[in-house]
Write an enzyme that holds these catalytic residues in place. Structure first.
Site, mmCIF file in Angstrom:
data_model
loop_
_atom_site.group_PDB
_atom_site.id
_atom_site.type_symbol
_atom_site.label_atom_id
_atom_site.label_comp_id
_atom_site.label_asym_id
_atom_site.label_seq_id
_atom_site.Cartn_x
_atom_site.Cartn_y
_atom_site.Cartn_z
ATOM 1 C CG ASN A 104 -2.246 -0.336 1.774
ATOM 2 O OD1 ASN A 104 -1.834 -0.966 0.804
ATOM 3 N ND2 ASN A 104 -1.424 0.432 2.496
ATOM 4 C CG ASP A 137 5.905 2.681 -1.122
ATOM 5 O OD1 ASP A 137 4.812 3.282 -1.133
ATOM 6 O OD2 ASP A 137 6.645 2.646 -0.116
HETATM 7 C C1 IPE Z 1 3.247 -1.346 0.918
HETATM 8 O O1 IPE Z 1 3.321 0.026 0.752
HETATM 9 C C2 IPE Z 1 1.930 -1.847 0.392
HETATM 10 C C3 IPE Z 1 1.742 -1.749 -1.047
HETATM 11 C C4 IPE Z 1 2.620 -1.362 -1.915
HETATM 12 C C5 IPE Z 1 0.460 -2.182 -1.521
HETATM 13 P P1 IPE Z 1 2.868 1.038 1.909
HETATM 14 O O2 IPE Z 1 3.219 2.382 1.437
HETATM 15 O O3 IPE Z 1 1.474 0.780 2.284
HETATM 16 O O4 IPE Z 1 3.810 0.567 3.106
HETATM 17 P P2 IPE Z 1 4.271 1.345 4.395
HETATM 18 O O5 IPE Z 1 3.010 1.697 5.140
HETATM 19 O O6 IPE Z 1 4.998 2.563 3.965
HETATM 20 O O7 IPE Z 1 5.145 0.384 5.138
HETATM 21 C C1 IPE Z 2 1.764 2.622 -3.110
HETATM 22 O O1 IPE Z 2 1.912 4.007 -3.044
HETATM 23 C C2 IPE Z 2 0.358 2.194 -3.479
HETATM 24 C C3 IPE Z 2 -0.415 1.592 -2.387
HETATM 25 C C4 IPE Z 2 0.028 1.328 -1.193
HETATM 26 C C5 IPE Z 2 -1.805 1.267 -2.674
HETATM 27 P P1 IPE Z 2 1.604 4.827 -1.741
HETATM 28 O O2 IPE Z 2 0.164 5.214 -1.749
HETATM 29 O O3 IPE Z 2 2.045 4.065 -0.541
HETATM 30 O O4 IPE Z 2 2.502 6.104 -1.950
HETATM 31 P P2 IPE Z 2 3.329 6.909 -0.867
HETATM 32 O O5 IPE Z 2 4.180 5.909 -0.121
HETATM 33 O O6 IPE Z 2 2.341 7.573 0.022
HETATM 34 O O7 IPE Z 2 4.141 7.859 -1.665
HETATM 35 MG MG MG Z 3 3.772 4.010 0.540
#
Ligand code: IPE
Ligand code: IPE
Ligand code: MG
Length: 236
Positions: free
Chosen positions: A63, A15
């Protein structure tokens, strides 16, 4: 730490890609590009450290709610990295497996997933599990549907259902439960990842954003894991 125990199965919620890009005034996509490079490096690092199973959360069932542009960018990256990963996996004797509901992806991506699994299935080193269009609740729903169908067809007797039976109907059938879960970027939640399988895993949260995650971070998580006393619910 010469005598440290290497956890057999490490799972990672990668993340912080978006925040990494934002901090640099870049589009979110660039955070994902950088994040993919870190995935490649982490596969090599984990395999060399002797980790037997590495599972990463790459794309959740939730996502899809992100902007069309971001989802498209992630799909393009997936196409590109599937090809690179095939090479890296074979060079490192790594077997690749995907968990999640793949039918929602474009046909060429489904083919790439299949090719990755098929071409690496005889590799005997680390198993690298990628969770794509994965959500634990969705996985459980799909598993329950198949269990009910098998019960209807007389293949499964309700009174014979054990915890092992349930595990065998999940996407992770045949994989051991994770010993250690790492989540980067300072968020401390599971976001629908491996809810059944993480029942007794050690949880490790790091403030580092995923694109900044280096081998030292992985080693640090393993060192913290080594200091924990694992209880598995039934110990004293
Ligand atoms: C969890 O991260 C999913 C992945 C790392 C693929 P998100 O960034 O999507 O999760 P939330 O929405 O903050 O809970
Ligand atoms: C994790 O990084 C990757 C995916 C969920 C695909 P994020 O895209 O959730 O990054 P933040 O949480 O917005 O920083
Ligand atoms: Mg995230």
């Amino acid at each position: 730490m010469e005598d440290r125990i290497i956890p057999a199965h490490v799972a990672i919620i990668m993340d912080g890609n978006g925040r990494w890009a934002k901090k640099r005034g870049l589009p979110r996509k660039m955070g994902h590009v950088e994040g993919c490079k870190v995935v490649e490096q982490t596969v090599e690092d984990a395999a060399r450290l002797g980790i037997r199973y590495l599972t990463v959360y790459a794309f959740s069932t939730e996502n899809w709610k992100r902007s069309g542009d971001e989802v498209d960018a992630l799909m393009q990256l997936f196409r590109y990295y599937a090809k690179r990963l095939l090479k890296i996996a074979n060079e490192n004797n790594v077997r690749v497996k995907m968990i999640g509901e793949r039918s929602r992806f474009a046909p060429d991506i489904i083919d790439k997933i299949h090719a990755l699994e098929k071409t690496t299935e005889k590799n005997t080193g680390m198993t690298f599990v990628i969770a794509v269009n994965y959500g634990s609740r969705d996985e459980i729903c799909r598993g329950v549907r198949r269990m009910l169908a098998d019960s209807r067809d007389g293949i499964l007797e309700p009174e014979c259902v054990t915890q092992e039976t349930i595990s065998s109907y999940l996407d992770t059938a045949g994989l051991p439960d994770p010993d250690l879960l790492i989540r980067t970027s300072g968020e401390e939640r599971l976001s629908n990842f491996l809810l059944w399988q993480l029942a007794y895993s050690e949880l490790y949260f790091s403030d580092v954003l995923w694109p900044d995650f280096k081998k030292e971070e992985l080693v640090k998580a393993i060192e913290v894991y080594n200091k924990r006393e694992r209880r598995f619910g039934n110990a004293k």
